[in-house]
Scaffold this active site. Sequence first.
Site, PDB file in Angstrom:
ATOM      1  N   ASP A 156      47.183 -20.264  23.227  1.00 31.37           N
ATOM      2  CA  ASP A 156      47.198 -21.687  23.588  1.00 31.37           C
ATOM      3  C   ASP A 156      48.492 -22.288  23.015  1.00 31.37           C
ATOM      4  O   ASP A 156      49.537 -22.227  23.649  1.00 31.37           O
ATOM      5  CB  ASP A 156      45.935 -22.309  22.985  1.00 31.37           C
ATOM      6  CG  ASP A 156      45.516 -23.578  23.667  1.00 31.37           C
ATOM      7  OD1 ASP A 156      46.402 -24.432  23.866  1.00 31.37           O
ATOM      8  OD2 ASP A 156      44.346 -23.736  23.992  1.00 31.37           O
ATOM      9  N   ARG A 193      30.348 -17.572  25.669  1.00 33.63           N
ATOM     10  CA  ARG A 193      31.164 -16.362  25.474  1.00 33.63           C
ATOM     11  C   ARG A 193      30.702 -15.197  26.343  1.00 33.63           C
ATOM     12  O   ARG A 193      31.485 -14.343  26.719  1.00 33.63           O
ATOM     13  CB  ARG A 193      31.111 -15.904  24.008  1.00 33.63           C
ATOM     14  CG  ARG A 193      31.747 -16.848  23.015  1.00 33.63           C
ATOM     15  CD  ARG A 193      31.895 -16.156  21.676  1.00 33.63           C
ATOM     16  NE  ARG A 193      32.166 -17.067  20.584  1.00 33.63           N
ATOM     17  CZ  ARG A 193      33.374 -17.464  20.211  1.00 33.63           C
ATOM     18  NH1 ARG A 193      34.428 -17.051  20.873  1.00 33.63           N
ATOM     19  NH2 ARG A 193      33.531 -18.275  19.184  1.00 33.63           N
TER      20      ARG A 193
HETATM   21  C1  PRP Z   1      40.950 -19.312  19.873  1.00 32.75           C
HETATM   22  C2  PRP Z   1      41.481 -18.074  20.578  1.00 32.75           C
HETATM   23  C3  PRP Z   1      42.782 -17.794  19.878  1.00 32.75           C
HETATM   24  C4  PRP Z   1      43.262 -19.179  19.502  1.00 32.75           C
HETATM   25  C5  PRP Z   1      44.308 -19.643  20.474  1.00 32.75           C
HETATM   26  O1  PRP Z   1      40.293 -18.911  18.719  1.00 32.75           O
HETATM   27  O2  PRP Z   1      40.585 -16.997  20.465  1.00 32.75           O
HETATM   28  O3  PRP Z   1      42.597 -17.013  18.727  1.00 32.75           O
HETATM   29  O4  PRP Z   1      42.125 -20.041  19.541  1.00 32.75           O
HETATM   30  O5  PRP Z   1      44.772 -20.925  20.143  1.00 32.75           O
HETATM   31  P1  PRP Z   1      46.243 -21.206  19.598  1.00 32.75           P
HETATM   32  O6  PRP Z   1      47.198 -20.412  20.440  1.00 32.75           O
HETATM   33  O7  PRP Z   1      46.394 -22.704  19.822  1.00 32.75           O
HETATM   34  O8  PRP Z   1      46.298 -20.857  18.158  1.00 32.75           O
HETATM   35  P2  PRP Z   1      39.196 -19.793  17.957  1.00 32.75           P
HETATM   36  O9  PRP Z   1      39.785 -20.416  16.750  1.00 32.75           O
HETATM   37  O10 PRP Z   1      38.515 -20.719  18.943  1.00 32.75           O
HETATM   38  O11 PRP Z   1      38.196 -18.670  17.468  1.00 32.75           O
HETATM   39  P3  PRP Z   1      37.281 -17.689  18.339  1.00 32.75           P
HETATM   40  O12 PRP Z   1      38.174 -16.614  18.907  1.00 32.75           O
HETATM   41  O13 PRP Z   1      36.299 -17.165  17.363  1.00 32.75           O
HETATM   42  O14 PRP Z   1      36.657 -18.513  19.452  1.00 32.75           O
END
Ligand code: PRP
Length: 179
Positions: free
Chosen positions: A107, A169
Site C-alpha cells: 500500500d 480473509r
Molecule cells: C497489511 C498488508 C501489508 C501492509 C501493507 O498488513 O498485509 O503488510 O498492511 O500496507 P503498507 O504498504 O501501507 O505498509 P496489516 O497491518 O493489515 O496486517 P495483516 O497482514 O495481519 O492484515
Amino acid sequence: MKNQIKLLDKEFVLFIEEDRIQNRIIQIADQINNDYKDKIPTFLIVLKGALLFAADLLKRIKVRCKVEVISAKSYGNEMESSGTVKLKHLESNFKNKDLIIIEDVIDTGLTMKTLLDDINKYEPNSIEVAAILTKPNAIKTNVKIKYVGFEIDNLFVVGYGLDYAEFGRELPDIYVLKV
Ligand code: PRP
C-alpha cells in the site's frame, strides 16, 4: 462466488475473481521457477494477509525451497495504515539466503520498507518481493516489487487474505468497498 458481501457495517462488491487470481499466480510461479532454477530460495510469508497467496503460490513452485514466516502489523482495525510497523519473527538466520518475501498488498510500502531494512541486517544473498496486489498511487517509499499480481487504484479491498477488522480473509475472491 457472491457479487456483493457485507462485513460488519460495510458493503463490498466483487473486484477480482478467483479464476483471474489463480491464473495470474500460475504465471508468477512460472517466472519464479525460471528465475530460481539454479538456486534454493527461502520464501518468507508475511502474516497474516499473505497466507492465501503464499499457499497458492507455493503449491506451484517446482524448485527446491524453504519456507519461513514473519508477522508484520500496521493497520490495527483501521482502514488506513497506522504509520508504525510492528515486526515479529522467529529466530531465523537469513545470511546468504535467496529470499522471496510474499505479501498480500503493498500500500504505502512502509511495511515492506521496514521489513527490508530489518532483514537486510542478516546479510541475505538476495531479496525479492512477490505481492498479489500493489497500489502504485498510494506508495510513499521506493521499494522494488519484482513479482506483482495486479496493480490496483488506491482502493480498500478485502478477501484473499486481506481483512476488514479481521473479517473477510477466507474469501477466495477480492472485493472492493462499495461507494
Ligand atoms: C497489511 C498488508 C501489508 C501492509 C501493507 O498488513 O498485509 O503488510 O498492511 O500496507 P503498507 O504498504 O501501507 O505498509 P496489516 O497491518 O493489515 O496486517 P495483516 O497482514 O495481519 O492484515
